[in-house]
Design a protein around this motif. Structure first.
Motif, PDB file in Angstrom:
ATOM      1  N   ILE A  16       0.804  -1.358  -0.076  1.00  0.00           N
ATOM      2  CA  ILE A  16      -0.007  -0.004  -0.116  1.00  0.00           C
ATOM      3  C   ILE A  16       0.794   1.243  -0.025  1.00  0.00           C
ATOM      4  CG2 ILE A  16      -1.672   1.321   1.453  1.00  0.00           C
ATOM      5  CD1 ILE A  16      -2.817  -1.364   2.332  1.00  0.00           C
ATOM      6  N   ALA A  17       1.957   1.151   0.642  1.00  0.00           N
ATOM      7  CA  ALA A  17       2.832   2.150   0.806  1.00  0.00           C
ATOM      8  C   ALA A  17       3.638   2.704  -0.491  1.00  0.00           C
ATOM      9  CB  ALA A  17       3.967   2.152   2.073  1.00  0.00           C
ATOM     10  N   GLU A  18       3.609   1.745  -1.343  1.00  0.00           N
ATOM     11  CA  GLU A  18       4.098   2.089  -2.926  1.00  0.00           C
ATOM     12  C   GLU A  18       3.404   2.746  -3.662  1.00  0.00           C
ATOM     13  OE1 GLU A  18       5.849  -1.655  -3.989  1.00  0.00           O
ATOM     14  OE2 GLU A  18       7.385  -1.781  -2.476  1.00  0.00           O
ATOM     15  N   ASN A  19       2.061   2.802  -3.311  1.00  0.00           N
ATOM     16  CA  ASN A  19       1.014   3.291  -4.264  1.00  0.00           C
ATOM     17  C   ASN A  19       0.662   4.782  -3.615  1.00  0.00           C
ATOM     18  OD1 ASN A  19       0.708   1.154  -6.019  1.00  0.00           O
ATOM     19  ND2 ASN A  19      -0.491   0.243  -4.279  1.00  0.00           N
ATOM     20  N   ILE A  20       1.536   5.358  -2.834  1.00  0.00           N
ATOM     21  CA  ILE A  20       1.332   6.770  -2.416  1.00  0.00           C
ATOM     22  C   ILE A  20       1.827   7.569  -3.347  1.00  0.00           C
ATOM     23  CG2 ILE A  20       1.847   8.326  -0.749  1.00  0.00           C
ATOM     24  CD1 ILE A  20       1.823   6.246   1.402  1.00  0.00           C
ATOM     25  N   TYR A  21       0.901   8.885  -3.677  1.00  0.00           N
ATOM     26  CA  TYR A  21       1.311   9.790  -4.736  1.00  0.00           C
ATOM     27  C   TYR A  21       1.386  11.054  -4.196  1.00  0.00           C
ATOM     28  CZ  TYR A  21       0.491   6.426  -8.164  1.00  0.00           C
ATOM     29  OH  TYR A  21       0.719   5.127  -9.054  1.00  0.00           O
ATOM     30  N   GLY A  22       2.211  12.082  -4.473  1.00  0.00           N
ATOM     31  CA  GLY A  22       2.182  13.283  -4.091  1.00  0.00           C
ATOM     32  C   GLY A  22       1.482  14.116  -5.216  1.00  0.00           C
ATOM     33  N   ALA A  23       1.227  15.545  -4.774  1.00  0.00           N
ATOM     34  CA  ALA A  23       0.620  16.474  -5.580  1.00  0.00           C
ATOM     35  C   ALA A  23       1.377  17.871  -5.739  1.00  0.00           C
ATOM     36  CB  ALA A  23      -0.614  16.874  -5.311  1.00  0.00           C
ATOM     37  N   ARG A  24       1.518  18.417  -6.822  1.00  0.00           N
ATOM     38  CA  ARG A  24       2.088  19.776  -7.093  1.00  0.00           C
ATOM     39  C   ARG A  24       1.107  20.665  -7.714  1.00  0.00           C
ATOM     40  NH1 ARG A  24       5.203  16.473 -10.792  1.00  0.00           N
ATOM     41  NH2 ARG A  24       4.691  16.986 -12.946  1.00  0.00           N
ATOM     42  N   LEU A  25       1.551  21.883  -7.816  1.00  0.00           N
ATOM     43  CA  LEU A  25       0.740  22.813  -8.607  1.00  0.00           C
ATOM     44  C   LEU A  25       1.661  24.198  -8.991  1.00  0.00           C
ATOM     45  CD1 LEU A  25      -0.428  25.583  -7.055  1.00  0.00           C
ATOM     46  CD2 LEU A  25      -1.362  23.499  -5.885  1.00  0.00           C
ATOM     47  N   LYS A  26       1.263  24.721 -10.044  1.00  0.00           N
ATOM     48  CA  LYS A  26       2.036  25.993 -10.342  1.00  0.00           C
ATOM     49  C   LYS A  26       0.928  26.636 -11.153  1.00  0.00           C
ATOM     50  CE  LYS A  26       6.119  27.826 -12.820  1.00  0.00           C
ATOM     51  NZ  LYS A  26       7.284  27.156 -13.593  1.00  0.00           N
ATOM     52  N   VAL A  27       0.556  27.851 -10.513  1.00  0.00           N
ATOM     53  CA  VAL A  27      -0.529  28.740 -10.779  1.00  0.00           C
ATOM     54  C   VAL A  27       0.309  30.348 -11.280  1.00  0.00           C
ATOM     55  CG1 VAL A  27      -2.915  29.840 -10.821  1.00  0.00           C
ATOM     56  CG2 VAL A  27      -2.283  27.423  -9.795  1.00  0.00           C
ATOM     57  N   PHE A  28      -0.027  30.935 -12.212  1.00  0.00           N
ATOM     58  CA  PHE A  28       0.422  32.059 -12.528  1.00  0.00           C
ATOM     59  C   PHE A  28      -0.736  32.910 -12.231  1.00  0.00           C
ATOM     60  CE2 PHE A  28       3.085  29.503 -14.931  1.00  0.00           C
ATOM     61  CZ  PHE A  28       4.375  30.033 -14.751  1.00  0.00           C
ATOM     62  N   ILE A  29      -0.349  34.145 -11.779  1.00  0.00           N
ATOM     63  CA  ILE A  29      -1.579  35.048 -11.322  1.00  0.00           C
ATOM     64  C   ILE A  29      -1.429  36.393 -11.847  1.00  0.00           C
ATOM     65  CG2 ILE A  29      -2.934  35.963  -9.181  1.00  0.00           C
ATOM     66  CD1 ILE A  29      -1.907  33.742  -7.722  1.00  0.00           C
ATOM     67  N   HIS A  30      -2.441  37.025 -12.411  1.00  0.00           N
ATOM     68  CA  HIS A  30      -2.686  38.442 -12.906  1.00  0.00           C
ATOM     69  C   HIS A  30      -3.012  39.330 -11.572  1.00  0.00           C
ATOM     70  CE1 HIS A  30      -2.785  42.032 -15.339  1.00  0.00           C
ATOM     71  NE2 HIS A  30      -4.164  42.216 -14.683  1.00  0.00           N
ATOM     72  N   PHE A  31      -2.144  40.324 -10.935  1.00  0.00           N
ATOM     73  CA  PHE A  31      -2.804  40.972  -9.885  1.00  0.00           C
ATOM     74  C   PHE A  31      -1.987  42.317  -9.853  1.00  0.00           C
ATOM     75  CE2 PHE A  31      -2.582  41.964  -5.321  1.00  0.00           C
ATOM     76  CZ  PHE A  31      -3.816  42.239  -4.898  1.00  0.00           C
ATOM     77  N   GLU A  32      -2.797  43.450  -9.896  1.00  0.00           N
ATOM     78  CA  GLU A  32      -1.923  44.775  -9.957  1.00  0.00           C
ATOM     79  C   GLU A  32      -2.054  45.063  -8.332  1.00  0.00           C
ATOM     80  OE1 GLU A  32      -1.012  46.396 -12.593  1.00  0.00           O
ATOM     81  OE2 GLU A  32      -1.877  44.867 -14.039  1.00  0.00           O
ATOM     82  N   GLY A  33      -0.948  44.677  -7.567  1.00  0.00           N
ATOM     83  CA  GLY A  33      -0.682  45.086  -6.332  1.00  0.00           C
ATOM     84  C   GLY A  33       0.364  44.410  -5.916  1.00  0.00           C
ATOM     85  N   THR A  34       0.792  44.458  -4.470  1.00  0.00           N
ATOM     86  CA  THR A  34       2.007  44.138  -4.171  1.00  0.00           C
ATOM     87  C   THR A  34       2.077  42.631  -3.660  1.00  0.00           C
ATOM     88  OG1 THR A  34       1.636  44.473  -1.686  1.00  0.00           O
ATOM     89  CG2 THR A  34       2.533  46.076  -2.885  1.00  0.00           C
ATOM     90  N   LEU A  35       3.046  41.857  -3.536  1.00  0.00           N
ATOM     91  CA  LEU A  35       2.985  40.594  -3.051  1.00  0.00           C
ATOM     92  C   LEU A  35       2.466  40.297  -1.840  1.00  0.00           C
ATOM     93  CD1 LEU A  35       4.546  37.657  -3.678  1.00  0.00           C
ATOM     94  CD2 LEU A  35       6.167  38.263  -2.387  1.00  0.00           C
ATOM     95  N   GLN A  36       2.723  41.303  -0.856  1.00  0.00           N
ATOM     96  CA  GLN A  36       1.771  40.967   0.291  1.00  0.00           C
ATOM     97  C   GLN A  36       0.333  41.196   0.353  1.00  0.00           C
ATOM     98  OE1 GLN A  36       4.391  42.743  -0.300  1.00  0.00           O
ATOM     99  NE2 GLN A  36       6.308  42.039   1.156  1.00  0.00           N
ATOM    100  N   ASP A  37      -0.041  42.004  -0.719  1.00  0.00           N
ATOM    101  CA  ASP A  37      -1.396  42.276  -0.794  1.00  0.00           C
ATOM    102  C   ASP A  37      -2.060  40.898  -1.476  1.00  0.00           C
ATOM    103  OD1 ASP A  37      -1.472  44.638   0.176  1.00  0.00           O
ATOM    104  OD2 ASP A  37      -1.352  45.907  -1.891  1.00  0.00           O
ATOM    105  N   LEU A  38      -1.348  40.396  -2.530  1.00  0.00           N
ATOM    106  CA  LEU A  38      -1.863  39.365  -3.023  1.00  0.00           C
ATOM    107  C   LEU A  38      -2.012  37.960  -2.228  1.00  0.00           C
ATOM    108  CD1 LEU A  38      -3.036  37.493  -5.443  1.00  0.00           C
ATOM    109  CD2 LEU A  38      -0.665  37.347  -6.187  1.00  0.00           C
TER     110      LEU A  38
END
Length: 157
Positions: A13-35
């Motif tokens: 069962i342990a050999e069938n464990i999968y992970g996940a990843r994501l990469k999302v680009f974002i359009h936002f007119e503001g600072t990193l902290q605001d986003l």
């Protein structure tokens, strides 16, 4: 008939464990902290902590660990590939070294791009597997609905 030991079953069962990843680009007119605040509030996750990178370009990056993911929010510097997207949110399940090595990572970028667009009311983009096109999600003020479209690398919104 051989009886499998409990440890043998657990190992299989342990050999069938999968992970996940994501990469999302974002359009936002503001600072990193605001986003970061907008995403944190929309996704109802803990506040991001901000640190300066140790390597060039020495810009600020927002981090948070939540629900087994390590999230990183950073600005995109002068992207020719996706010129209208100023930020990128990347995440990966924690402790996924074995899954990465065995190519057992699910890419949930498309789902997350759609979800972030809906919940946080920002325009998002997830790259296709070919890395030359992407699917963008946005709020259409004319139809008052969430729309999506395919964008080619290097083109504008």
């Amino acid at each position: 008939m051989a009886i499998k030991l409990k440890s043998e079953v657990s190992m299989a069962i342990a050999e069938n464990i999968y992970g996940a990843r994501l990469k999302v680009f974002i359009h936002f007119e503001g600072t990193l902290q605001d986003l970061g605040s907008k995403i944190g509030s929309g996704l109802e996750i803990p506040a991001l902590r901000y640190e300066e990178r140790e390597d060039e370009p020495y810009d600020w990056v927002g981090y948070v660990e939540v629900l087994g993911f390590e999230l990183e929010l950073r600005s995109v510097q002068h992207s020719e590939k996706w010129p209208n997207f100023q930020y990128v949110l990347e995440a990966m399940t924690t402790d996924s070294i074995q899954e990465i090595f065995n190519d057992r990572m699910f890419d949930i970028s498309l789902w997350m791009a759609r979800y972030i667009s809906l919940i946080c009311e920002v325009t998002t983009l997830a790259e296709s597997l070919d890395k030359q096109t992407g699917q963008s999600f946005y709020y259409n003020k004319t139809t008052l609905s969430r729309d999506c479209r395919i964008i080619e690398a290097g083109s504008c919104l």
